[in-house]
Enzyme design. Structure first.
Site, mmCIF file in Angstrom:
data_model
loop_
_atom_site.group_PDB
_atom_site.id
_atom_site.type_symbol
_atom_site.label_atom_id
_atom_site.label_comp_id
_atom_site.label_asym_id
_atom_site.label_seq_id
_atom_site.Cartn_x
_atom_site.Cartn_y
_atom_site.Cartn_z
ATOM 1 N N SER A 1 0.862 -1.187 0.000
ATOM 2 C CA SER A 1 0.000 0.000 0.000
ATOM 3 C C SER A 1 0.895 1.232 0.000
ATOM 4 C CB SER A 1 -0.869 -0.015 1.266
ATOM 5 O OG SER A 1 -1.371 1.274 1.541
ATOM 6 N N TYR B 1 -1.201 -0.274 10.248
ATOM 7 C CA TYR B 1 -1.239 -0.645 8.825
ATOM 8 C C TYR B 1 0.047 -0.209 8.120
ATOM 9 C CZ TYR B 1 -3.301 -1.137 4.126
ATOM 10 O OH TYR B 1 -3.570 -1.499 2.827
HETATM 11 P P1 NDP Z 1 -10.822 -6.766 1.672
HETATM 12 O O1 NDP Z 1 -11.049 -6.463 3.114
HETATM 13 O O2 NDP Z 1 -11.926 -6.572 0.716
HETATM 14 O O3 NDP Z 1 -10.311 -8.291 1.510
HETATM 15 C C1 NDP Z 1 -9.308 -8.775 2.364
HETATM 16 C C2 NDP Z 1 -9.140 -10.253 2.098
HETATM 17 O O4 NDP Z 1 -8.156 -10.753 3.032
HETATM 18 C C3 NDP Z 1 -10.406 -11.040 2.305
HETATM 19 O O5 NDP Z 1 -10.532 -12.029 1.308
HETATM 20 C C4 NDP Z 1 -10.190 -11.685 3.662
HETATM 21 O O6 NDP Z 1 -10.839 -12.937 3.710
HETATM 22 C C5 NDP Z 1 -8.689 -11.897 3.661
HETATM 23 N N1 NDP Z 1 -8.180 -12.039 5.039
HETATM 24 C C6 NDP Z 1 -8.128 -11.102 6.007
HETATM 25 N N2 NDP Z 1 -7.691 -11.630 7.150
HETATM 26 C C7 NDP Z 1 -7.432 -12.937 6.904
HETATM 27 C C8 NDP Z 1 -6.975 -14.033 7.685
HETATM 28 N N3 NDP Z 1 -6.675 -13.892 8.996
HETATM 29 N N4 NDP Z 1 -6.845 -15.241 7.103
HETATM 30 C C9 NDP Z 1 -7.171 -15.413 5.809
HETATM 31 N N5 NDP Z 1 -7.601 -14.420 4.998
HETATM 32 C C10 NDP Z 1 -7.744 -13.208 5.554
HETATM 33 O O7 NDP Z 1 -9.546 -5.936 1.263
HETATM 34 P P2 NDP Z 1 -8.924 -5.485 -0.154
HETATM 35 O O8 NDP Z 1 -9.339 -6.417 -1.213
HETATM 36 O O9 NDP Z 1 -9.146 -4.043 -0.284
HETATM 37 O O10 NDP Z 1 -7.367 -5.682 0.186
HETATM 38 C C11 NDP Z 1 -6.536 -6.640 -0.441
HETATM 39 C C12 NDP Z 1 -5.101 -6.175 -0.277
HETATM 40 O O11 NDP Z 1 -4.930 -4.921 -0.938
HETATM 41 C C13 NDP Z 1 -4.703 -5.947 1.189
HETATM 42 O O12 NDP Z 1 -3.391 -6.432 1.394
HETATM 43 C C14 NDP Z 1 -4.734 -4.431 1.312
HETATM 44 O O13 NDP Z 1 -3.871 -3.975 2.317
HETATM 45 C C15 NDP Z 1 -4.296 -4.001 -0.070
HETATM 46 N N6 NDP Z 1 -4.669 -2.637 -0.462
HETATM 47 C C16 NDP Z 1 -5.980 -2.299 -0.668
HETATM 48 C C17 NDP Z 1 -6.314 -1.021 -1.077
HETATM 49 C C18 NDP Z 1 -7.719 -0.599 -1.339
HETATM 50 O O14 NDP Z 1 -7.972 0.577 -1.609
HETATM 51 N N7 NDP Z 1 -8.686 -1.496 -1.287
HETATM 52 C C19 NDP Z 1 -5.277 0.006 -1.306
HETATM 53 C C20 NDP Z 1 -3.933 -0.453 -1.041
HETATM 54 C C21 NDP Z 1 -3.664 -1.728 -0.642
HETATM 55 P P3 NDP Z 1 -11.695 -13.490 4.954
HETATM 56 O O15 NDP Z 1 -12.201 -12.322 5.738
HETATM 57 O O16 NDP Z 1 -12.729 -14.306 4.280
HETATM 58 O O17 NDP Z 1 -10.706 -14.332 5.704
#
Ligand code: NDP
Length: 242
Positions: A141, A154
């Site tokens: 990020s 974060y």
């Molecule tokens: P979401 O919250 O929509 O999705 C996050 C995903 O991570 C979900 O599928 C969730 O699945 C999974 N996850 C979280 N915790 C766990 C865990 N303990 N075990 C297994 N899976 C886990 O987030 P985004 O799609 O927005 O984010 C994806 C990546 O992109 C992240 O690394 C984020 O930091 C990065 N990012 C996002 C930005 C944005 O604007 N959206 C900008 C910059 C970076 P579940 O809850 O089912 O386990």
């Protein structure tokens, strides 16, 4: 084309990970989809199958580190290699002054955003090396470098992730494996809505718009290593067209 490639995507139940998993499957890869939410994984499976692709669902909390090790063993048993790792799962933690962050929130953020990714490297590096052109893509990020007030857990976790992946990239430099990071930029997902509750989600691009960037870094032809790519930067677009 990624026909016959084996690709593991963490955080595949929603958001960016789900879009990337769909795109990899569309290109012919068999997708190993990891997340905790079974419903989201099953919806992804339906989407992939409807489009003619295939997936293996792995409901797993990535802080279950022994579970990551078992997953590595199961991939070895079935495929003997891993072609593509998309280590995308992440959590926001709390938007809060450092002095007010709950210790559990801090620990959870480091566990998912940093330690789980190290454990993925630890468990999967031997399998990536078995592939003809192993590709590891980690999701960072802008917050790793843009140190905004109240984004402490974060920002620190993503800065640590960049150090982790940079180190790994140097360790594999002489192998056929490549490891890079993508910064997706603001994207319409549940995490972004939590971080910016006042923002109109429709003003942001859909996660599907990132798919090409991930596919590019996943391809055998992409040989850069240890870099951070802003998925929507002109530099990255130019690289994709090269
Ligand atoms: P979401 O919250 O929509 O999705 C996050 C995903 O991570 C979900 O599928 C969730 O699945 C999974 N996850 C979280 N915790 C766990 C865990 N303990 N075990 C297994 N899976 C886990 O987030 P985004 O799609 O927005 O984010 C994806 C990546 O992109 C992240 O690394 C984020 O930091 C990065 N990012 C996002 C930005 C944005 O604007 N959206 C900008 C910059 C970076 P579940 O809850 O089912 O386990």
């Amino acid at each position: 084309m990624l026909k016959d490639k084996v690709a593991l995507v963490t955080g595949a139940s929603r958001g960016i990970g789900r879009s990337v998993a769909r795109a990899l499957a569309r290109e012919g890869a068999h997708v190993i989809a990891v997340a905790r939410t079974v419903g989201g994984l099953e919806e992804l499976d339906d989407e992939i199958k409807t489009a003619g692709g295939s997936a293996t669902l792995v409901p797993l909390d990535l802080t279950d580190y022994a579970g990551i090790d078992r997953l590595g063993g199961a991939i070895y048993e079935r495929w003997k290699r891993l072609d593509i790792l998309v280590a995308n799962a992440g959590i926001l933690g709390a938007i809060s002054p450092l002095g007010h962050v709950e210790p559990k929130t801090w620990d959870d953020t480091m566990a998912v955003n940093v330690t789980a990714n190290w454990r993925l490297i630890r468990a999967l590096d031997p399998l990536l090396r078995q592939a003809p052109a192993g590709r590891a893509i980690f999701v960072t990020s802008g917050a790793a470098r843009n140190l905004r007030a109240y984004w402490g857990p974060y920002s620190v976790s993503k800065a640590a992730l960049e150090a982790l992946v940079g180190t790994y990239a140097n360790e594999i430099a002489k192998t056929d494996v490549r490891a890079n990071l993508i910064n997706p930029g603001p994207t319409r997902t549940a995490m972004r809505a939590k971080a910016m509750p006042g923002e109109d989600p429709k003003s942001l691009p859909h996660a599907d718009s990132l798919a090409e960037a991930f596919l590019r870094l996943a391809s055998a032809e992409f040989t850069e290593n240890g870099q951070v790519f802003d998925a929507r930067s002109a530099r990255f677009s130019a690289l994709c067209e090269a």
